[in-house]
Design an enzyme around this catalytic site. Structure first.
Site, PDB file in Angstrom:
ATOM      1  N   CYS A  43       0.827  -1.209   0.000  1.00  0.00           N
ATOM      2  CA  CYS A  43       0.000   0.000   0.000  1.00  0.00           C
ATOM      3  C   CYS A  43       0.869   1.271   0.000  1.00  0.00           C
ATOM      4  O   CYS A  43       1.506   1.564  -1.003  1.00  0.00           O
ATOM      5  CB  CYS A  43      -0.981  -0.051   1.160  1.00  0.00           C
ATOM      6  SG  CYS A  43      -2.424   0.943   0.830  1.00  0.00           S
ATOM      7  N   HIS A  72      -3.279  -4.920   1.741  1.00  0.00           N
ATOM      8  CA  HIS A  72      -2.662  -5.180   3.055  1.00  0.00           C
ATOM      9  C   HIS A  72      -2.654  -6.662   3.438  1.00  0.00           C
ATOM     10  O   HIS A  72      -3.475  -7.073   4.276  1.00  0.00           O
ATOM     11  CB  HIS A  72      -3.426  -4.408   4.138  1.00  0.00           C
ATOM     12  CG  HIS A  72      -3.175  -2.951   4.150  1.00  0.00           C
ATOM     13  ND1 HIS A  72      -2.194  -2.364   4.921  1.00  0.00           N
ATOM     14  CD2 HIS A  72      -3.776  -1.948   3.473  1.00  0.00           C
ATOM     15  CE1 HIS A  72      -2.207  -1.054   4.730  1.00  0.00           C
ATOM     16  NE2 HIS A  72      -3.156  -0.771   3.847  1.00  0.00           N
ATOM     17  N   GLU A  91      -0.802  -8.155   5.450  1.00  0.00           N
ATOM     18  CA  GLU A  91      -0.475  -8.303   6.884  1.00  0.00           C
ATOM     19  C   GLU A  91      -1.703  -8.162   7.773  1.00  0.00           C
ATOM     20  O   GLU A  91      -1.645  -8.462   8.958  1.00  0.00           O
ATOM     21  CB  GLU A  91       0.621  -7.290   7.279  1.00  0.00           C
ATOM     22  CG  GLU A  91       0.186  -5.848   7.468  1.00  0.00           C
ATOM     23  CD  GLU A  91      -0.160  -5.120   6.170  1.00  0.00           C
ATOM     24  OE1 GLU A  91      -0.079  -5.729   5.083  1.00  0.00           O
ATOM     25  OE2 GLU A  91      -0.533  -3.939   6.249  1.00  0.00           O
TER      26      GLU A  91
HETATM   27  N1  GLN Z   1      -3.514   6.539   0.988  1.00  0.00           N
HETATM   28  C1  GLN Z   1      -2.282   6.196   1.622  1.00  0.00           C
HETATM   29  C2  GLN Z   1      -1.103   6.950   0.997  1.00  0.00           C
HETATM   30  O1  GLN Z   1      -1.288   7.651   0.095  1.00  0.00           O
HETATM   31  C3  GLN Z   1      -2.007   4.714   1.545  1.00  0.00           C
HETATM   32  C4  GLN Z   1      -2.986   3.970   2.392  1.00  0.00           C
HETATM   33  C5  GLN Z   1      -2.462   2.747   3.026  1.00  0.00           C
HETATM   34  O2  GLN Z   1      -1.251   2.468   3.079  1.00  0.00           O
HETATM   35  N2  GLN Z   1      -3.374   1.978   3.545  1.00  0.00           N
HETATM   36  O3  GLN Z   1      -0.024   6.804   1.427  1.00  0.00           O
END
Ligand code: GLN
Length: 210
Positions: A94, A191, A193
């Site tokens: 992410c 995610h 994890e």
């Molecule tokens: N929206 C977040 C970002 O731009 C990422 C979200 C996340 O890691 N769950 O960093």
């Protein structure tokens, strides 16, 4: 069971869900006969000792800002880049995928600039589905993990919009790429994890061993 040669894995502990990755990766190491040697890292010298580094989900703009405000921030970034040239494997989830990307833009805030590692030839759009309330779960078919769908947990998720030829796409639909790999660099927009499915962390261990 006798332990195999040690593998050292770090989770970048600047911001984000570090503990969940540490716990999951340690379970995977133990299951595969290794010492559970996953540690929190934030200093350049800690990077030197690693075989693998996980960059967790969280908020990449905060991560970028904190790194640039850290006394050894530049050194940390340079150390990671140097170590990748010497075979360090990285798993970005992410926000971690945003940090790995060469270019990133934002779907909500539109204009912004942030420090990225610029290690993977992928283009990323942040907050692709909007803000927190647009978070969702979706079953993903990922060949390298076998036939059973993987539970994708998407939280303010980015999307990989394009990749260069040297990047292997591991999971996609018609317009969106959810997982990709370039040499020993692995990036997912969700995610793993936060699930009970260890297969992505196991796949990362295989990348480290390769
Ligand atoms: N929206 C977040 C970002 O731009 C990422 C979200 C996340 O890691 N769950 O960093």
């Amino acid at each position: 069971m006798s332990m195999k040669k040690s593998i050292a894995i770090g989770v970048l502990a600047v911001q984000g869900d570090v503990l969940e990755h540490v716990n999951m990766m340690n379970e995977v190491l133990k299951k595969n006969g290794y010492k559970p040697n996953t540690i929190w890292v934030k200093k350049p010298e800690e990077i030197e000792l690693l075989d693998g580094l996980i960059i967790p989900g969280g908020e990449s703009t905060v991560m970028s800002r904190l790194v640039s405000e850290m006394r050894f921030g530049d050194k940390l970034i340079n150390k990671i880049k140097e170590k990748v040239k010497n075979g360090l494997a990285i798993f970005g989830t992410c926000a971690g995928t945003i940090m790995l990307s060469k270019t990133s833009s934002d779907n909500v805030v539109k204009e912004f600039s942030q420090t990225l590692l610029e290690l993977m030839d992928i283009e990323v759009v942040r907050n692709k589905y909007g803000r927190q309330q647009e978070s969702f779960e979706k079953e993903l078919l990922i060949d390298v993990l076998g036939k059973k769908p993987f539970p994708g947990v998407f939280i303010r998720a980015p999307i990989i919009t394009s990749v260069k030829k040297n990047v292997e796409v591991l999971c996609r639909n018609s317009e969106e790429i959810f997982a990709a790999k370039q040499d020993k660099l692995l990036a997912v927009t969700f995610h793993p994890e936060l699930t009970h499915d260890f297969r992505f962390h196991e796949y990362f261990l295989k990348l480290i061993q390769s």
